[in-house]
Each structure stands twice: as C-alpha cells, then as structure tokens.
Design a protein around this motif. Structure first.
Motif, short mmCIF file in Angstrom:
data_model
loop_
_atom_site.label_atom_id
_atom_site.label_comp_id
_atom_site.label_asym_id
_atom_site.label_seq_id
_atom_site.Cartn_x
_atom_site.Cartn_y
_atom_site.Cartn_z
N VAL B 12 0.85 -1.20 0.00
CA VAL B 12 0.00 0.00 0.00
C VAL B 12 0.88 1.25 0.00
O VAL B 12 0.64 2.20 -0.77
N ASP B 13 1.93 1.24 0.83
CA ASP B 13 2.85 2.40 0.87
C ASP B 13 3.54 2.60 -0.47
O ASP B 13 3.72 3.74 -0.93
N VAL B 27 -4.78 -4.76 -1.19
CA VAL B 27 -3.73 -5.79 -1.24
C VAL B 27 -4.13 -6.97 -0.37
O VAL B 27 -4.53 -6.79 0.79
N LEU B 28 -4.02 -8.16 -0.93
CA LEU B 28 -4.20 -9.38 -0.15
C LEU B 28 -2.90 -10.17 -0.21
O LEU B 28 -2.39 -10.44 -1.30
N ARG B 56 -1.62 -10.30 -3.97
CA ARG B 56 -2.59 -9.89 -5.00
C ARG B 56 -2.90 -8.41 -4.80
O ARG B 56 -3.23 -7.98 -3.68
N LEU B 57 -2.77 -7.64 -5.84
CA LEU B 57 -2.93 -6.20 -5.78
C LEU B 57 -4.02 -5.77 -6.76
O LEU B 57 -4.07 -6.28 -7.89
N PHE B 167 -4.96 -8.48 4.80
CA PHE B 167 -5.54 -7.57 3.81
C PHE B 167 -5.29 -6.14 4.26
O PHE B 167 -5.34 -5.82 5.46
N ALA B 168 -5.05 -5.26 3.30
CA ALA B 168 -4.98 -3.82 3.60
C ALA B 168 -5.44 -3.05 2.38
O ALA B 168 -5.19 -3.49 1.24
N ASN B 169 -6.12 -1.95 2.61
CA ASN B 169 -6.45 -1.08 1.47
C ASN B 169 -6.21 0.38 1.84
O ASN B 169 -5.97 0.72 3.01
N SER B 170 -6.29 1.24 0.84
CA SER B 170 -5.98 2.65 1.06
C SER B 170 -7.15 3.39 1.69
O SER B 170 -7.02 4.58 2.00
#
Lengths: 478, 477
Positions: B12-13, B27-28, B56-57, B167-170
């Motif tokens: 993410v960064d 992102v997973l 996975r993006l 998982f992370a997202n913006s």
C-alpha cells in the motif's frame, strides 16, 4: 539469465538426502487476462509466478516439494524436504518403481510466435473485446461477453540423469459469446467456442479469429434459438462440427488412454479407464476411419512443447490406428509398470505442482470428406456444434454432451435450427459408428483440463474435423 | 502484526509513493502451506507439499482498474508488481463498474447460528498441531485406511492445509487471519464396485483413517453384483456426499450474485422456491463446535459472516462481492475472490440444515447406509439409495438442469430395506425442482462435514429423501 543452478542444487540436495533419482524444474510464468461485458472492460489482471519444484525417489516412494524462492538455499531446502516426504511414502509402499530410459538431453526450445501477445498494447486488446461485445449487444444480445488470456512460461529442467533443458512457451487465445434470455431459459452462442480458441502461438491467432465480425451472428443465433423447436428425441444420424468433436476426443479418448488412469492411480478422483492393457494392440476402439494421434510437436496447437516435464522429447505417436487401440499417454514410471518403452506425456501446471500424465495434442487424423459432402450424404439426421455441457463417467465410457446449436438434416440439406441439442452414448460403440470424416482439421485448444489432487489445470490440443455417426441417441432431457 | 500484514502494508505504501494518495489500492497477502498424501492400489504413489506466499494487488487510478499478483515477494518483486500494475492501469480502458474500496470494518470473530440470535460462543478456532502436521502423520492415516479395508484395493488422499493471510487497502481497512483444514477422502474397491468415505475437519486429529477405510469397504462389498434398472423417475435417498453436489451447484449457479444480477439464476428473493424443510446457510466462520473453515474476510477485505441463503424454503439472499452488490443495489456479503469479478461470487461453506428430530418410522439396518440416511431409507416403499454423484454439468443455468452420473454405490430400496445393489445411472434433473415445495420428504439428523475434491470449499450435508429424481439411463448404456 538461466535458473539451471537452482534446479541443479535442488537435485543434488535430494540425492544427498538419500534419493536414488531426482529432478527439478524452475518455472517463471506471466499471465495476462482481460474480460469485457456489454461494451465495457470488466476485468483485467496480470499474474507472475516463479518458483521451483523438486521430485525425489527414495526406494519406491516419491516425494515432491515446492518453494517460491529462486535461491540456492531455498532450492537445497526443497530438495531435502522432497526426499523426506519420499521416505514417508515408503511407509505405505507399493511395487518397486522403475523409470523407462529417457537419455540425458541438453537442449533449448521455444514455440513460434509472430506477435508477442504481452507486447501487444493493452489499449488494442481492450478495444478488440469492447468492440466485439458492443457488436453483439447491438445485434440483439441480452448479454455479450468476450475474453482473452495470455500465458508466457519459461522453464529450466535438471535431472539427476543429466538433463538440462530450457523452454519458452507462449500461448494465447480469445473468444466472444452472446446470450439471449427467454422465459425461464437462456440461449448462448459463442465464437469460435465458449471459452475461445487457444494455441501455442502469438497474437496472430487472435487476429485470425475475427471476433468483431462474428459477434453479430452469435447474437442473432442466440435470439433465434429461443424460439427454435427442441432437438428431436430418439436415435438418429448425428453430424458433429469440429469444435464439439474436439471435446468428444478429449473426454472419451484422451482421458481414457492416460496410463495412470488405466493403472488405477487416479481411481479415487478422476477415475479409471475402460481400457485393459492386455488388449493394447488388438482392441477395436472405433471404425477404420478412426486414427488418433498423440502429437506434442503439432505446430501451434495448445498442447505443444519441445520436451515434457520429465525431459522426454516431443514425438508423434498413434493411440488408435485404423480403429485399433495401439498407444497410451505415459510417463517414465507408469510406462515401466506397464512394460512399455515410451513416455513423453508428463506435465505440471506450474512449479508448485507434481508433474503427472497429461494429454498433449490428442487428435483425429483427417478423413477423406468435407462437411458439405457429409451433409449432402445424410438423408435424415441432426447436426450439432459448439459445446455447451459435458459429462462422462469415471471409466470414460458413458457420455452425454450438450451443444449450443443444432440443425435438422433432411434429404442432404441443413433444415430448421433446433435448440438444446444433446446426445449420449458409450465411447467405443459411438466411435465404431463413425462412417464419414472430414479433412477440414482445426487444432482446437482446451485451456481448462482439470486433473490431480491438488488440482491442476492442463492445456491440451485436439486436432479435429466434422464427422458423422450413426444410431446415436439425441434429445435427452430432464 | 503478521508477516503477511507487514507485506500488505508495504505494498500500500509503495503504491502511494509511486501513484500518489489519490490511487485506490487493495492488497491481499496469502501464505498457503498445503500437503497432500495420495494413495492408489493401496500404496502411497504421490506425496506433495508446497509453501507459497502470493501477493494480490488491485488498483483503481483515474477511473481505470487493474489487478495483478506475484509470488516474488522480496523488495524488488513487490516494486515490480506495483510498477507493472500501475503501468497497466494507465493504459487500460475505463472501468465504469468500479465499486470502490471496502471501508474500515471490524471482523466477526465468533461463529453465529444462521441469524437466529443463537451464537455458538466459539472463538475463531485454530489447531496448531494440524498446521504443523508432518508427512508421517498423513501416511499413518493412509495406513489405517488401507488396513481397515480388509484387503480390498484402496485409493484416496489425506491432506492438511494451513493458510495465513492479511488484507490492507488505502481506505483504511486492514485485517488478518489464519485457518487450517484437514481432510481425507478414499475409496475401497471390490469386484468392480467402489465404496467411498470422506470427511473434512479443522483438526487432523479429527480424521480417523480406520473408521473411513472400514466405511468405504462396507459400501464396496455391499455394492457388488449390481442389477440394472430402467430409466424413469425414482424416489431417492441421497447420502451426504450426493447432497454436497447439490449444494455445490446451487452455490455456483443459483446463489451466485453475478448470475442473479444478470438474470441467469433461478433465485428469486422472498419467494418460496424450496420445500419448507430446507434451510441453507453459508458458514465461513464455522458453527456447532467446528472452528472457522475459512478466513474471516474476503479478497476485498469485507468481513465474512454467516449468511442465510434459504430459510424454511424461502430464498432470502445471494452471495455478493462489491461489484455484483453494486449492480444489485445492495452490500457485499464477503464473497469476493480472484475469480468473482469474472465468474461471480460463490459460497464456499454451505450447510443444509439437518432435521431437528429423527423422521418418524423405522430405521433401516446399517449395512452400507450412512448414519444420516438410515431413518430415511426405512420410510421408502420403493426407491434408490444414492451415495455420490459424479461429473455433474449444467445443461441450462437458469433452471439449473444438471446431468451427471451416480458413483460409489447405488442400491434399490423396497419396503424400507436395501434389496439389491444397482449399477451406476445417468440422470438429468433440475436441482431446484428436486428440492421444491412438497418434494423433500425427509432430511437426516446428522450433518457430515465434507471436503471439496478439487478445491478447498467445505460443505455440511445431511442425507435427503426426495420424491423424485429423473434417471435417463444406465451408465452401461
């Protein structure tokens, strides 16, 4: 840049840990896929996968381990773990494992590719799918879908017998389909088949398909199918188009001649085979028009390669000659069990999966007729083409297929369109009824052949041409 | 923070660094360690393991969307993934269907009981011993299966799968979780007849190879010397393995939110489409003493939860990712996957609710019959007991007419008892119609947890007694 060093380190580590044979393959694969719906791009993705898989034979036990890292330490770890797993296999051991000779090969191979599919601008590829689906929509489709897929695979293979082989295989394909929604029923027409056509070729394959030009006809035919009469029911003469015949070959011949199935190695899941090795060379599989070959050297077909994943060079071989069963799809260990002297049909779908017996290009050699001649010679029957559903039993005998479109044949001419055409039969009876075969061969690609546990997706090719069969049960309904 | 969470935050960064803060990114990161020991001809012939981390993006930049993945997870590999995906996004066609990112939302960490208000009180369960299982433990279960079959030829597999993901997202959503699964699936073979036994569990210790081997062998022995029956409509008792196939097809084609939005599914929300005895729920977080079989969030970061698809015969929901939900004007149900945007979101943990009480009437003697099916067989005047289905394929998606074959044991029932083994049969049958109002004559009391043979879905199925099943012929032709 090569990855022979990592593969070699894995093999050596397995040998050091007690393996009597080991091989390893590094694979780096890039894939690209796009889909569009009703004039808009729906999904676009790029995947990259890189890693190493090593196979070790300890006593009579096989072990396989895979890692996603391409480094010496990771490779050596994988080799040791494969040997450890092989040792555990030996605790429930079967017969001694042998390998038919393969001959150490050092070689490099790549398929012909005129226009690199990954080099074609995305805007151009997206525009193609958008225009194809828009054209189908404008022509009356309730739902228009199109897709393409690209695979670019590089492999480095090393075995403890001295193989060092690298290969670069580029594959692609595309298709468009149109659906029309009726009252409680959906009709679909696809060009050139539901998933599309695929091969070991460059983007020129997709350009030749003319998706945009064929999309309106798909929409019109899907709409017309909604009001077409149902496929007649009963026994009749059946003429199959080449696309459907390709899947018929895949399901009722290709899988049946896989030696691992014949030996019972797939009994619990994929199933076995009705074929009995004691009758290899004498069993009548089909009529004298039936000549099935296994040919991984077929230029541009989806199952083509230079060497299989055990290092055996590609070579053409008969599986059925003049209707008699004469050959199988084999690997080095299964061939040894069966007392055969050839292998060459072992592949894995990636670095993390065990290589196993897979179809390559299993196809029907051309016949002496044309489709026009076959129809003209048919007084009463049904023509069907483009697969819609497929089902076959675990011995590869009893099949039932559904096609997207059918036509009555009356007095040597195509008649009314019929909807929901289906046919069913028993493999060898069906193939023995083949009495006319066209010369208009197309090498159809099947990019979704499932087998193995954990599951693997295989890419297979099936050269096929239209053919006629007699006394076939059609119009099976619920 | 797990290793996977660390990588997800890194990606993410990286996207923010290279594309600015206006880029929408999710992102997973998923680490899967799968080990599978396969046997045939009563010996282990394939024995595999791999440990893979994949990233996975998905990016949405200037109205354009692109996805990408890689297994090359070092700093250079991650940067290459981001650069490649960004470059593709900039030249991609516009994406008018972009549904936006999942907003921050807490995970549901305890398993519920299909919305009834009752909760099992389970925490998100995880068995360390299964995650660490070695090849010898799987081989031991194979040995037990083979030995219990009493000399019959056997084949099958024993597997363990450990997954850790983040998982992370913006938009600020982040989540992590891990899960583990064990399964065994095997057949015994006798005189050309096969019998099967399979079981999924969240603990390898819950898999007893001897019990499964003995069950498969009993079925194989009882399936010898089969008779053939004419085509026609038969009353049937489907054992849990066969019921699993119904659930799989209903999930893939019927409760699929994309198919629903595109009018390709039979599902009509709020309508009595099934018999009142039918309740179907998706349970990714587990229930009834079983820990979660799946991760607590989907590929878009939406928290997973129990979802009632059919309650008392009324279709109440379909499964959605964010794209199909936006199309249908509703919210995601937490069923996004890498394939869901193209093929539609599908449920992977369906349960057909078992009966609360044993159906009235006498139970049939055990023999080859699964426990869940015995009381149902005892009530059949004339019909078929079917163990398993094979190679089922959809003839018409809207009506969900399916053709396929029976496998691993079929018997003729007369007067509540098994009277003969029957050869395999081909059928063509609408699944929703078979489960329609008045068509379900009984449901077994015991559900069995069953693994998917191909992928990693899991089903909980009891036996079913159905009024009719359309047999179109013998497998022998």
């Amino acid at each position: 840049m090569t990855h022979f060093d990592e593969a070699g380190a894995a093999v050596q580590a397995a040998l050091d840990a007690g393996a009597r044979y080991a091989d390893a393959r590094v694979m780096v694969r890039r894939t690209e896929a796009m889909s569009a719906r009703d004039g808009d791009v729906e999904d676009l993705g790029f995947d990259e996968s890189a890693g190493l898989g090593v196979r070790a034979l300890v006593g009579s036990g096989w072990g396989f381990y895979a890692v996603p890292e391409l480094s010496g330490p990771a490779a050596r770890l994988a080799g040791r773990r494969a040997a450890r797993i092989a040792a555990a296999s030996a605790s429930v051991a079967g017969s001694p494992v042998g390998l038919v000779p393969a001959g150490a090969v050092e070689a490099s191979w790549a398929n012909e590719c005129v226009r690199d599919p990954l080099g074609v601008p995305l805007a151009e590829k997206g525009d193609l799918l958008v225009r194809a689906t828009a054209a189908a929509k404008e022509a009356g489709a309730d739902l228009a879908e199109a897709n393409y897929s690209v695979w670019d695979t590089r492999k480095w293979f090393v075995s403890s017998e001295g193989h060092r082989i690298d290969q670069h295989i580029r594959e692609c394909g595309a298709g468009v389909s149109a659906s029309a929604f009726g009252d409680g029923e959906i009709q679909r027409r696809s060009w050139p088949s539901w998933r599309g056509q695929f091969g070991t070729r460059g983007w020129e394959l997709v350009e030749e398909l003319d998706l945009v030009g064929n999309a309106p006809r798909m929409a019109q035919e899907a709409r017309a199918l909604l009001t077409a009469p149902l496929c007649p029911t009963g026994e009749t003469t059946l003429v199959l188009g080449g696309e459907q015949l390709a899947l018929q070959i895949h399901e009722s011949v290709g899988h049946a001649i896989e030696l691992d199935r014949i030996l019972g190695w797939e009994a619990a899941f994929a199933g076995t085979s009705w074929l009995d090795l004691s009758r290899l060379g004498s069993l009548r599989y089909g009529s004298e028009l039936m000549n099935i070959t296994v040919d991984p050297s077929f230029p541009g077909a989806l199952g083509s390669f230079g060497f299989d994943d055990e290092g055996t060079p590609a070579a053409k071989r008969h599986a059925v000659r003049d209707g008699i069963w004469v050959g199988v799809l084999a690997g080095r260990d299964s061939a040894a069990v069966a007392g055969l002297d050839y292998a060459g049909s072992v592949r894995s779908d990636g670095w993390s999966r065990l290589p196993m017996v897979r179809m390559t290009n299993v196809g029907l050699e051309p016949g002496p007729h044309t489709l026009d001649e076959i129809v003209a010679e048919t007084a009463d029957g049904v023509f069907m083409d483009v697969n819609r559903s497929w089902s076959i039993d675990d011995r590869r005998l009893n099949f039932q297929f559904g096609c997207e479109i059918g036509y009555e044949i009356k007095n040597g001419r195509l008649g009314r369109m019929v909807r929901n055409p289906t046919y069913t039969g028993i493999g060898p009876r069906f193939w023995q009824s083949m009495d006319m075969l066209s010369s208009e061969t197309v090498a159809w690609g099947t990019p979704n052949c499932g087998k193995g546990q954990p599951g693997q997706i295989g890419h297979t090719g099936h050269p096929a041409a239209p053919a006629r069969f007699t006394g076939v049960r059609v119009g099976v309904r619920g | 923070m797990s290793a996977e969470s660390h990588v997800a935050a890194q990606v993410v960064d990286l996207v923010r660094e290279l594309a600015g803060r206006s880029a929408e990114v999710e992102v997973l990161v998923r680490h899967d360690a799968e080990a599978l020991t396969r046997f045939a001809n009563s010996a282990i012939h394939q024995n595999v393991a791999d440990a893979t981390t994949g990233v996975r993006l998905r990016l949405h930049v200037d109205g354009r969307t692109t996805g990408g993945s890689t297994t090359v997870t070092g700093p250079d590999g991650l940067r290459a993934l981001v650069e490649r995906t960004l470059a593709a996004a900039r030249v991609s066609p516009a994406d008018p269907a972009w549904p936006g990112l999942t907003p921050p939302a807490a995970l549901h960490l305890s398993a519920g009981h299909h919305g009834s208000g009752e909760t099992s009180g389970l925490e998100f369960g995880f068995d360390e011993a299964t995650a660490r299982a070695d090849p010898a433990e799987r081989a031991a279960r194979v040995r037990d299966f083979v030995d219990a079959a009493g000399g019959l030829e056997t084949a099958g597999y024993c597997r363990t799968v450990y997954t850790s993901a983040a998982f992370a997202n913006s938009a600020g959503q982040s989540a992590e979780g891990r899960t583990v699964e064990a399964a065994m699936d095997g057949i015994a073979r006798s005189g050309g007849a096969d019998g099967v036994a399979r079981l999924a569990s969240s603990r390898l210790s819950g898999i007893d190879g001897a019990v499964l081997g003995a069950r498969a062998a009993a079925k194989a022995r009882a399936a010898r010397a089969p008779v053939e029956l004419p085509a026609g409509h038969y009353e049937v008792v489907l054992e849990p393995d066969a019921v699993k196939d119904l659930l799989e097809n209903l999930a893939t084609f019927g409760f699929n939110g994309k198919a629903f939005a595109q009018r390709q599914s039979f599902a009509e929300l709020g309508r009595q489409q099934f018999d009142p005895s039918v309740t179907i729920v998706d349970e990714p977080l587990g229930s009834r003493g079983e820990p979660a079989p799946g991760l607590p969030f989907d590929d878009e970061g939406t928290p997973c939860r129990s979802l009632v698809l059919v309650r008392d015969g009324v279709t109440t929901a379909v499964t959605h990712d964010r794209t199909s939900a936006a199309q249908a004007g509703t919210g995601s149900t937490g069923h996004a996957s890498p394939a869901s945007r193209s093929w539609g979101p599908t449920a992977g943990h369906l349960r057909l609710e078992a009966a609360d009480a044993t159906p009235a009437g006498g139970a049939a003697p055990a023999g080859p019959i699964a426990e869940s099916a015995r009381p149902l067989v005892g009530r059949v005047t004339r019909g078929l007991l079917i163990t398993d289905f094979w190679y089922t394929r959809v003839l018409d998606a809207k009506s969900l007419v399916v053709t396929g074959l029976t496998r691993n044991g079929v018997w003729l029932i007369e007067g509540g008892e098994i009277v003969a083994a029957v050869g395999n049969l081909r059928f063509t049958q609408s699944y929703p119609q078979a489960l329609g109002p008045g068509r379900v004559l009984g449901i077994g009391r015991e559900s069995v947890l069953l693994p998917e043979s191909w992928g990693r879905a899991r089903y909980a199925a009891p036996a079913l007694h159905l009024a009719g099943w359309h047999v179109t012929g013998n497998a022998s032709g």
